[in-house]
Motif scaffolding. Structure first.
Motif, PDB file in Angstrom:
ATOM      1  N   GLU A 171       0.831  -1.210   0.000  1.00  0.00           N
ATOM      2  CA  GLU A 171       0.000   0.000   0.000  1.00  0.00           C
ATOM      3  C   GLU A 171       0.864   1.258   0.000  1.00  0.00           C
ATOM      4  OE1 GLU A 171      -3.199   0.352  -0.433  1.00  0.00           O
ATOM      5  OE2 GLU A 171      -3.792  -1.746  -0.262  1.00  0.00           O
ATOM      6  N   GLN A 172       2.028   1.206   0.621  1.00  0.00           N
ATOM      7  CA  GLN A 172       2.938   2.355   0.624  1.00  0.00           C
ATOM      8  C   GLN A 172       3.592   2.539  -0.745  1.00  0.00           C
ATOM      9  OE1 GLN A 172       5.853   1.890   3.749  1.00  0.00           O
ATOM     10  NE2 GLN A 172       4.300   1.522   5.306  1.00  0.00           N
ATOM     11  N   ILE A 173       3.859   1.444  -1.420  1.00  0.00           N
ATOM     12  CA  ILE A 173       4.510   1.495  -2.730  1.00  0.00           C
ATOM     13  C   ILE A 173       3.550   1.980  -3.815  1.00  0.00           C
ATOM     14  CG2 ILE A 173       5.565   0.089  -4.559  1.00  0.00           C
ATOM     15  CD1 ILE A 173       6.646  -1.731  -2.305  1.00  0.00           C
ATOM     16  N   LEU A 174       2.315   1.535  -3.756  1.00  0.00           N
ATOM     17  CA  LEU A 174       1.356   1.747  -4.840  1.00  0.00           C
ATOM     18  C   LEU A 174       1.269   3.186  -5.354  1.00  0.00           C
ATOM     19  CD1 LEU A 174      -0.388  -0.053  -6.564  1.00  0.00           C
ATOM     20  CD2 LEU A 174      -2.265   0.313  -4.981  1.00  0.00           C
ATOM     21  N   PRO A 175       1.200   4.221  -4.493  1.00  0.00           N
ATOM     22  CA  PRO A 175       1.103   5.582  -5.030  1.00  0.00           C
ATOM     23  C   PRO A 175       2.356   6.042  -5.790  1.00  0.00           C
ATOM     24  CG  PRO A 175       0.570   5.542  -2.678  1.00  0.00           C
ATOM     25  CD  PRO A 175       1.082   4.199  -3.039  1.00  0.00           C
ATOM     26  N   ASN A 176       3.477   5.375  -5.554  1.00  0.00           N
ATOM     27  CA  ASN A 176       4.736   5.759  -6.189  1.00  0.00           C
ATOM     28  C   ASN A 176       5.321   4.650  -7.046  1.00  0.00           C
ATOM     29  OD1 ASN A 176       5.232   8.447  -4.864  1.00  0.00           O
ATOM     30  ND2 ASN A 176       4.999   7.152  -3.055  1.00  0.00           N
ATOM     31  N   VAL A 177       4.489   3.701  -7.446  1.00  0.00           N
ATOM     32  CA  VAL A 177       4.967   2.529  -8.179  1.00  0.00           C
ATOM     33  C   VAL A 177       5.652   2.923  -9.485  1.00  0.00           C
ATOM     34  CG1 VAL A 177       2.834   2.029  -9.439  1.00  0.00           C
ATOM     35  CG2 VAL A 177       4.362   0.152  -8.779  1.00  0.00           C
ATOM     36  N   ASN A 178       5.301   4.061 -10.050  1.00  0.00           N
ATOM     37  CA  ASN A 178       5.919   4.489 -11.313  1.00  0.00           C
ATOM     38  C   ASN A 178       7.407   4.805 -11.143  1.00  0.00           C
ATOM     39  OD1 ASN A 178       5.381   6.780  -9.778  1.00  0.00           O
ATOM     40  ND2 ASN A 178       4.985   8.062 -11.556  1.00  0.00           N
ATOM     41  N   LYS A 179       7.896   4.866  -9.909  1.00  0.00           N
ATOM     42  CA  LYS A 179       9.315   5.108  -9.653  1.00  0.00           C
ATOM     43  C   LYS A 179      10.133   3.816  -9.693  1.00  0.00           C
ATOM     44  CE  LYS A 179       8.542   9.367  -7.149  1.00  0.00           C
ATOM     45  NZ  LYS A 179       8.664  10.091  -5.889  1.00  0.00           N
ATOM     46  N   LEU A 180       9.450   2.691  -9.772  1.00  0.00           N
ATOM     47  CA  LEU A 180      10.139   1.406  -9.922  1.00  0.00           C
ATOM     48  C   LEU A 180      10.486   1.195 -11.390  1.00  0.00           C
ATOM     49  CD1 LEU A 180       7.983  -1.030  -7.735  1.00  0.00           C
ATOM     50  CD2 LEU A 180      10.292  -0.207  -7.230  1.00  0.00           C
ATOM     51  N   PRO A 181      11.569   0.458 -11.673  1.00  0.00           N
ATOM     52  CA  PRO A 181      11.841   0.080 -13.071  1.00  0.00           C
ATOM     53  C   PRO A 181      10.661  -0.723 -13.624  1.00  0.00           C
ATOM     54  CG  PRO A 181      13.716  -0.437 -11.640  1.00  0.00           C
ATOM     55  CD  PRO A 181      12.577  -0.028 -10.741  1.00  0.00           C
ATOM     56  N   ALA A 182      10.448  -0.667 -14.912  1.00  0.00           N
ATOM     57  CA  ALA A 182       9.275  -1.289 -15.545  1.00  0.00           C
ATOM     58  C   ALA A 182       9.121  -2.763 -15.181  1.00  0.00           C
ATOM     59  CB  ALA A 182       9.337  -1.116 -17.058  1.00  0.00           C
ATOM     60  N   LYS A 183      10.184  -3.543 -15.251  1.00  0.00           N
ATOM     61  CA  LYS A 183      10.071  -4.979 -14.943  1.00  0.00           C
ATOM     62  C   LYS A 183       9.770  -5.198 -13.463  1.00  0.00           C
ATOM     63  CE  LYS A 183      12.606  -6.993 -18.743  1.00  0.00           C
ATOM     64  NZ  LYS A 183      13.598  -7.977 -19.134  1.00  0.00           N
ATOM     65  N   SER A 184      10.359  -4.388 -12.614  1.00  0.00           N
ATOM     66  CA  SER A 184      10.070  -4.500 -11.173  1.00  0.00           C
ATOM     67  C   SER A 184       8.623  -4.137 -10.898  1.00  0.00           C
ATOM     68  CB  SER A 184      10.989  -3.584 -10.365  1.00  0.00           C
ATOM     69  OG  SER A 184      12.333  -3.961 -10.516  1.00  0.00           O
TER      70      SER A 184
END
Length: 193
Positions: free
Chosen positions: A50-63
């Motif tokens: 839930e903490q990651i979801l709002p900023n998931v676009n900061k992860l590399p595409a495959k991650s």
């Protein structure tokens, strides 16, 4: 004047508490998320997700795809289908040959279709329920077909045939084998980063 001072102090306090997550922060959370999943701590993994979801676009595409898949599986295992479906949809869109996500989506949509079919049996001839059932079945079918093409199962095949029969789609039923053969040419069973 005291109201303005209070308001300014409040804004400063809030802005110091709200820290924008950097890409490194999000990736570190992602590593924690995976560790908690590996350890079997689904509750903590869901919280981190839930903490990651709002900023998931900061992860590399495959991650990001791996995160969506892992988070969807946590939701599915926690019987939160409504939350799992959009995440699995993102996985299937990013990796259309990854049949595992298709199997999950097919069976999650099937749960919705089955609930509507039960209602339809209680109210035969109800056109509104029949239309909703057909929509749900048509959502489940392409995902179930991809799963069946890549990892054949008597149960999945019987389910597919039952859905086509229930929605009175003889053409879909007759062309099933040709679709399965075509879909079987591109199958991915493991995601990698």
């Amino acid at each position: 004047m005291p109201k303005k001072t209070f308001l300014i102090l409040l804004i400063l306090c809030i802005s110091s508490l709200v820290k924008a997550q950097t890409a490194d922060d999000v990736y570190n959370l992602y590593l924690d998320f995976n560790l908690k999943r590996f350890e079997g701590d689904a509750t903590k993994a869901l919280q981190i997700g839930e903490q990651i979801l709002p900023n998931v676009n900061k992860l590399p595409a495959k991650s990001r795809v791996m995160f969506y898949n892992g988070f969807a599986k946590l939701y599915e295992d926690d019987e939160q289908s409504i939350e799992a479906i959009p995440l699995y949809e993102k996985v299937a869109t990013a990796q259309p040959d990854y049949y595992v996500a298709h199997r999950a989506l097919g069976y999650l949509y099937l749960k919705l279709a089955d609930a509507l079919y039960t209602k339809l049996q209680a109210s035969p001839g109800d056109k509104e329920i029949a239309a909703a059932y057909k929509v749900a079945a048509l959502k489940a079918l392409p995902h179930l077909e991809k799963a069946q093409a890549c990892d054949p199962s008597d149960e999945t095949l019987a389910t597919i045939k039952t859905l086509y029969t229930n929605i009175h789609d003889e053409v879909g039923l007759r062309s099933l084998n040709a679709r399965l053969k075509a879909l079987s040419k591109s199958c991915l069973d493991i995601l990698s980063e």
